[in-house]
Design a protein around this motif. Structure first.
Motif, PDB file in Angstrom:
ATOM      1  N   ASP A   1       1.223   6.593   3.467  1.00 44.79           N
ATOM      2  CA  ASP A   1       0.206   7.055   4.428  1.00 44.79           C
ATOM      3  C   ASP A   1      -0.807   6.072   4.827  1.00 44.79           C
ATOM      4  OD1 ASP A   1      -0.933   7.073   1.933  1.00 44.79           O
ATOM      5  OD2 ASP A   1      -1.850   9.026   2.387  1.00 44.79           O
ATOM      6  N   GLU A   2      -1.110   5.059   4.149  1.00 39.53           N
ATOM      7  CA  GLU A   2      -2.185   4.284   4.104  1.00 39.53           C
ATOM      8  C   GLU A   2      -1.596   3.198   5.071  1.00 39.53           C
ATOM      9  OE1 GLU A   2      -5.127   0.997   1.659  1.00 39.53           O
ATOM     10  OE2 GLU A   2      -3.846   2.426   0.612  1.00 39.53           O
TER      11      GLU A   2
ATOM     12  N   ALA B   1       0.710  -1.163  -0.035  1.00 38.48           N
ATOM     13  CA  ALA B   1      -0.078   0.095   0.006  1.00 38.48           C
ATOM     14  C   ALA B   1       0.758   1.173  -0.010  1.00 38.48           C
ATOM     15  CB  ALA B   1      -0.983   0.087   1.196  1.00 38.48           C
TER      16      ALA B   1
END
Length: 644
Positions: free
Chosen positions: A137-138, A134
């Motif tokens: 930030d995720e 991912a």
């Protein structure tokens, strides 16, 4: 407590793998269902949180040489569809007798968001825990939120928060606490020599703040370190309201620990080592609110558990140990910068407090005397202090710049002078509670802005950041799992996260991403890509500590693997096997059965190190403020993505 002593005598049980995880052992096979000899076992180690899109991605496979020599791997998605495959990489080294060969699995080509597992084929069989791909930030932002949850659980005083491990208002007697003269200890810090503590006659409100670790002590040194990291992380995650709220909570307590009118900084609330006449925080295993219910009078041994003593960093108006003064000044200056745009008057008040503390720093501490960190000082041994003074000066200069204060130049010169003194010293370390030079260097380079002061410019500061990282890189080059920190001594995990944070600070400051792959491997090591196959952050990944030495988690959490956990807490991780010969125990401690049997970890111990997930193992699974906020800062800087 970052010490070889036992002051963090805390034990806990953050319960909770789900039924699925409890049915799976660390080899990915049912407990009791694997009848193969240990010598034929193969284990796959991955970053169980996941890998950032675009970064180098590496997993490890450990087992017998022959089994791994002809092994291949496949990566399957959540539907067990093969998405990529390859051969194992070269041998990175030997781990132990049962796992004599370690090889890599390069996952760098895998960049499509999703959840995956590694499956071995050919001459070896095995299936890894799940991991994600991912964006930064995720992956990272939820980890920061969980770290904040741990801090919320650590709150002391009347301002507690609801949550899975909520406790009642605690240590309300701290609102009117007695100040005592410095206690005297033996050389090892293991025995209080005073028959009784000696009150000074002063009372002070030191309520609130956070418990330091699994115990209920509160220290200015560790709290100021934690608050500084929260305020720095807030720059990268300014919209995370719970992060900002927790930074304010810690800052409010530090403000209480500074008596501006009497020029007095208080260093500690509570006492961890006593004697027959002075019972201490480490003598009882209980919930924090239980202390307020004690029926005690002066002279009772338990009086100092309910009415906790407060100790000063120095007599009123006298010079303060520079490590404490520099660090607290840095925090107050960071608070000034935080308020500069919204409330200049408040910002100026913080700046003036920072300046007052900084001015009281002892510029020539006795080299034959230990720096003041705690009572006893062996709780948190610290050798360097010039880095704290550099940190304080740099933050004062930046705050003065934002507020138009004409003292900016003086503080910039002072910070550069202390940076030079640090660089000339023989106590240079890496980021952790005992060394904040990485934080100081990064912001001092901003202060200097291409100029030089006291013979120091950004070039020298960046060179020292590289020195810190290169030390880790060199160590990782000789380790089968590419670990950059020392894992057969205290603080392996926080030092690992410190290296991650330093790499991110360096990249942001310089635009040089040469340490990006190193940082990713270190983050992965701490989150599962290590010999034990466990994440060292509670709640992160499929396998993580379930029995931390933490009173609240032990007494409030479930011990069946299905209840509340101390989510977001970061533990010490592996330690020297010799340091784990004795585990702690208290009559009121709940037995924790949530973790795999203690023997389940033994096969993975090696190179003089050992890991134990047991409620009595303060040496490996006690969480702490400084451990957790170092990880939090590393995650926040990684989430930002700048400089990658």
């Amino acid at each position: 407590m970052n010490s070889s002593l036992t002051p963090r005598l805390l034990v806990g049980t953050a319960a909770g793998l789900g039924a699925l995880l409890l049915a799976v052992n660390l080899h990915g096979l049912p407990f009791g269902g694997d009848t193969r000899p240990a010598s034929t076992k193969v284990a796959i180690r991955v970053d169980q949180v996941g890998y950032v899109r675009g970064e180098a991605k590496q997993a490890y496979v450990m087992g017998p040489k022959a089994a791994l020599a002809g092994a291949r791997f496949e990566v399957v998605d959540a539907k067990d569809k093969v998405v990529t495959a390859g051969r194992l990489g070269a041998v990175t080294g030997r781990w132990n007798a049962k796992y004599p060969s370690v090889r890599t699995a390069d996952l760098s080509a895998l960049d499509t968001p999703g959840t995956y597992r590694i499956v071995l084929t050919g001459t070896a069989a095995g299936r890894s825990p799940a991991f994600r791909i991912a964006d930064a930030d995720e992956l990272m932002t939820p980890l920061v939120r969980d770290n904040v949850r741990f801090l919320q659980a650590q709150r002391d005083g009347p301002d507690v928060l609801p949550g899975a491990l909520q406790h009642g208002p605690s240590h309300l007697a701290d609102e009117d606490a007695t100040v005592y003269a410095d206690p005297e200890y033996d050389e090892e810090g293991a025995e209080l020599l005073d028959e009784q503590l000696t009150p000074t006659g002063d009372q002070v409100d030191v309520s609130g703040g956070w418990f330091d670790a699994g115990d209920f002590l509160k220290f200015t040194g560790t709290t100021s370190y934690a608050v500084a990291e929260l305020l720095l992380a807030e720059r990268d995650l300014p919209d995370m309201t719970e992060l900002s709220a927790e930074a304010s909570h810690g800052l409010d307590w530090l403000d209480r620990m500074w008596d501006e009118d009497h020029e007095t900084l208080y260093a500690q609330v509570g006492i961890g080592v006593g004697n027959d006449a002075v019972r201490t925080d480490h003598d009882v295993w209980r919930l924090p609110e239980a202390d307020d219910r004690l029926d005690v009078s002066p002279g009772d041994p338990d009086y100092t558990i309910k009415h906790r003593p407060v100790f000063r960093a120095a007599d009123p108006g006298e010079a303060i140990s520079p490590n404490l003064a520099g660090r607290v000044a840095a925090v107050f200056a960071l608070a000034a910068r935080r308020a500069a745009d919204t409330d200049p008057k408040e910002a100026q008040a913080w700046l003036d407090k920072a300046a007052a503390v900084y001015d009281l720093a002892d510029p020539e501490p006795d080299p034959d005397e230990p720096l003041l960190t705690a009572f006893p000082d062996a709780f948190y041994p610290e050798d360097s202090w010039q880095d704290d003074m550099e940190f304080g000066g740099a933050e004062l200069a930046l705050a003065a710049r934002e507020l138009g204060d004409d003292r900016e130049g003086d503080w910039a010169d002072a910070a550069a002078g202390w940076a030079g003194a640090y660089l000339d010293s023989d106590v240079q370390g890496t980021l952790g509670v005992a060394d904040v030079s990485a934080l100081a260097h990064a912001d001092l380079a901003t202060v200097l802005n291409g100029t030089r002061a006291n013979g120091i410019g950004a070039e020298e500061l960046y060179e020292d950041l590289r020195r810190q990282l290169e030390d880790g890189v060199a160590r990782a080059g000789h380790d089968p799992f590419r670990a950059g920190a020392v894992y057969d001594d205290f603080d392996a995990v926080p030092h690992t996260f410190g290296l991650v944070a330093t790499a991110r600070l360096y990249a942001k400051a310089t635009g040089d991403a040469r340490y990006a792959a190193f940082a990713g491997r270190q983050r992965g090591w701490a989150l599962g890509a290590n010999p034990w196959g466990t994440s060292f952050m509670i709640g992160a990944g499929e396998v993580y500590p379930h029995c931390p030495e933490h009173q609240l988690a032990n007494l409030r959490g479930s011990d069946d693997g299905k209840g509340a956990i101390l989510r977001g807490a970061v533990v010490n991780g592996p330690n020297a096997a010799s340091k784990l010969e004795e585990l702690n125990g208290f009559p009121t401690m709940k037995k924790c059965t949530a973790a795999p049997p203690s023997g389940a970890w033994t096969d993975f111990d090696g190179r003089g190190s050992r890991y134990v997930d047991d409620v009595g193992a303060w040496q490996t699974v006690e969480p702490a403020l400084d451990f957790t906020t170092t990880a939090l800062l590393a995650f926040a800087l990684t989430a930002d993505g700048e400089g990658s």
